[in-house]
Design a protein around this motif. Structure first.
Motif, PDB file in Angstrom:
ATOM      1  N   LEU B 151     112.090  -2.553  97.018  1.00 20.30           N
ATOM      2  CA  LEU B 151     112.243  -2.771  95.573  1.00 20.30           C
ATOM      3  C   LEU B 151     111.222  -1.979  94.764  1.00 20.30           C
ATOM      4  O   LEU B 151     111.519  -1.487  93.681  1.00 20.30           O
ATOM      5  N   SER B 152     110.010  -1.875  95.317  1.00 14.76           N
ATOM      6  CA  SER B 152     108.928  -1.230  94.563  1.00 14.76           C
ATOM      7  C   SER B 152     109.271   0.217  94.219  1.00 14.76           C
ATOM      8  O   SER B 152     108.788   0.748  93.228  1.00 14.76           O
ATOM      9  N   PHE B 153     110.114   0.839  95.034  1.00 18.48           N
ATOM     10  CA  PHE B 153     110.423   2.248  94.771  1.00 18.48           C
ATOM     11  C   PHE B 153     111.236   2.434  93.489  1.00 18.48           C
ATOM     12  O   PHE B 153     111.197   3.510  92.882  1.00 18.48           O
ATOM     13  N   GLY B 154     111.958   1.385  93.088  1.00 23.19           N
ATOM     14  CA  GLY B 154     112.633   1.427  91.790  1.00 23.19           C
ATOM     15  C   GLY B 154     111.594   1.561  90.687  1.00 23.19           C
ATOM     16  O   GLY B 154     111.739   2.357  89.758  1.00 23.19           O
ATOM     17  N   GLY B 155     110.508   0.788  90.809  1.00 24.36           N
ATOM     18  CA  GLY B 155     109.422   0.835  89.835  1.00 24.36           C
ATOM     19  C   GLY B 155     108.695   2.167  89.885  1.00 24.36           C
ATOM     20  O   GLY B 155     108.388   2.752  88.841  1.00 24.36           O
ATOM     21  N   ILE B 156     108.437   2.643  91.105  1.00 24.65           N
ATOM     22  CA  ILE B 156     107.721   3.920  91.259  1.00 24.65           C
ATOM     23  C   ILE B 156     108.534   5.050  90.623  1.00 24.65           C
ATOM     24  O   ILE B 156     107.998   5.922  89.942  1.00 24.65           O
ATOM     25  N   GLU B 158     110.619   4.835  88.125  1.00 19.73           N
ATOM     26  CA  GLU B 158     110.533   4.754  86.662  1.00 19.73           C
ATOM     27  C   GLU B 158     109.178   5.245  86.165  1.00 19.73           C
ATOM     28  O   GLU B 158     109.093   5.905  85.135  1.00 19.73           O
ATOM     29  N   VAL B 159     108.098   4.930  86.914  1.00 20.35           N
ATOM     30  CA  VAL B 159     106.759   5.413  86.534  1.00 20.35           C
ATOM     31  C   VAL B 159     106.727   6.950  86.576  1.00 20.35           C
ATOM     32  O   VAL B 159     106.226   7.598  85.662  1.00 20.35           O
ATOM     33  N   GLY B 162     108.743   8.326  83.620  1.00 20.45           N
ATOM     34  CA  GLY B 162     107.992   8.172  82.377  1.00 20.45           C
ATOM     35  C   GLY B 162     106.813   9.126  82.313  1.00 20.45           C
ATOM     36  O   GLY B 162     106.570   9.764  81.286  1.00 20.45           O
ATOM     37  N   SER B 163     106.081   9.249  83.453  1.00 19.63           N
ATOM     38  CA  SER B 163     104.894  10.119  83.479  1.00 19.63           C
ATOM     39  C   SER B 163     105.287  11.572  83.285  1.00 19.63           C
ATOM     40  O   SER B 163     104.608  12.316  82.578  1.00 19.63           O
TER      41      SER B 163
END
Lengths: 202, 222
Positions: B151-156, B158-159, B162-163
């Motif tokens: 799941l964390s890779f979805g967040g990564i 998006e980061v 955005g970056s």
């Protein structure tokens, strides 16, 4: 008379349930999911029966209640952006920090729960490598839930990309730092985390 | 792995080295002839042609690495990756990303299965090739870890998105928060599907068995 284990478990459940209600009251998806994780994994982690596990479970529950309360009052979108006129990005950074603080002990509680109930044994390398991913993984369903909750009420005013990105980034930074410190200590002392707690590797 | 299946796998890889790019070129032919529905939907011709050519090259990487005896992955993993490539190229050429509002989200579901599959394999490798005293626990424990890490890779993602926009000086993520959260929701569905699959597989096979078909480097093939 309740034993130590049950006392900590009840303390954890009560605090997490209050934290859960606080989060629900203001559609704080991250707070809600964090409370659920703390409730479930905290209760499981109590099974380890060590003082260190109890302290971490209590600390997580306490921090959860504090951060959930802060995120809907002092650091909420209404207070910071609408009333005080603070920039959206700065608010994103602040709310991200508030949400990230509780992730540090929560990740440790998840490790303890996995060790005590599911037979996992973690060494320093696993703690260093996986902590960031676990914390960010907890936050993803939080954002998903927030999205659903806000959409149900047709109120998506505080949902912007800054909020999401800063939320993830602060968690990333907090967990890189905390996992580095924890794993460094585990490595130095040759410790592994197993069903009995932190033990020196034979 | 038996000698027969290894030989069979190699043959399949050699065949796909030809079939993979050829099939992409067939799709490209439809674009060149102006018969791809994606053109009518609004995709520029050059964009579709470039996509077909790029994916024709990309689709050869895994079979090529296998033939050169540099990397071997389990068949299910290769199947998921290849199916994803076709899903993307065919959808694009049919114009589904523009014509069907929820197709992009479905694309996220499908692509998150690749990421979750890779995480599954990585955790299984970690479990089977770490020192003996280290383990991710029983299959329930393993799947909790898989769910969270994948799941964390979805967040990564998006980061990173955005970056990149922030560094490039663009207003970040022009599609808005609803799109980002929709993506995260879709990622969650894909990860959940692979976690259920992993739970079922771990009931029948150990992590040692799951990772036995993974080979990296020429020495592993010797």
């Amino acid at each position: 008379m309740m034993n130590q284990n049950n006392c900590v478990m009840v303390f954890n459940i009560v605090l997490c349930l209050i934290g859960l209600c606080v989060a629900i009251s203001d559609n704080d998806g991250i707070g809600l999911v964090t409370a659920l994780f703390a409730l479930v994994f905290g209760s499981i982690a109590c099974g380890m029966g060590t003082i260190r596990a109890y302290v971490l479970v209590c600390l997580t529950a306490l921090l959860l209640l504090i951060t959930n309360s802060l995120s809907i009052t002092v650091v909420s979108y209404d207070t910071m952006v609408m009333r005080k006129g603070i920039d959206n990005d700065i608010w994103g950074l602040l709310i991200g920090t508030v949400h990230a603080v509780v992730m540090v002990p929560l990740v440790m509680v998840i490790y303890i729960a996995l060790s005590s109930r599911f037979g996992a044994v973690f060494n320093w390398a696993m703690v260093r490598g996986l902590s960031v991913f676990i914390a960010m993984g907890v936050q993803v369903p939080g954002f998903v839930l927030e999205y659903i909750m806000h959409n149900v009420e047709y109120d998506t005013s505080n949902l912007n990309n800054g909020y999401i990105i800063y939320g993830f980034m602060t968690t990333l930074l907090f967990l890189i730092l905390s996992s580095y410190l924890l794993s460094g200590s585990m490595r130095k002392k040759h410790l592994v985390l197993n069903a009995n707690g932190l033990e020196v590797r034979a | 792995m038996t000698a027969w299946s290894e030989e069979h796998e190699l043959l399949l890889a050699k065949a796909f080295l030809v079939v993979g790019p050829m099939s992409m070129m067939v799709i490209c032919l439809f674009v060149v002839l102006g018969m791809a529905p994606g053109l009518e939907s609004g995709h520029p011709r050059e964009y579709l042609v470039a996509t077909c050519v790029l994916w024709a090259i990309l689709i050869m990487i895994l079979p090529l690495l296998r033939v050169l005896k540099l990397l071997a992955l389990p068949m299910w993993m290769v199947a998921i990756i290849t199916a994803n490539m076709y899903f993307y190229v065919i959808s694009l050429n049919l114009g589904l990303y523009l014509d069907v509002s929820w197709w992009g989200d479905m694309g996220h579901v499908v692509s998150s299965t690749i990421v979750a599959g890779i995480v599954f394999l990585a955790l299984a490798l970690m479990d089977s090739r770490s020192p003996e005293y280290v383990t991710l626990g029983n299959r329930a424990g393993f799947c909790i870890m898989l769910f969270l890490v994948a799941l964390s890779f979805g967040g990564i993602w998006e980061v990173l998105e955005g970056s990149t926009d922030a560094i490039a000086g663009n207003p970040y993520m022009v599609y808005g928060a609803s799109d980002t959260m929709g993506d995260l929701t879709a990622d969650t569905v894909g990860v959940l599907a692979i976690t259920v699959y992993a739970y079922l597989v771990l009931g029948k096979k150990s992590t040692d068995e799951i990772t036995s078909s993974v080979k990296l480097g020429r020495k592993a093939f010797a």
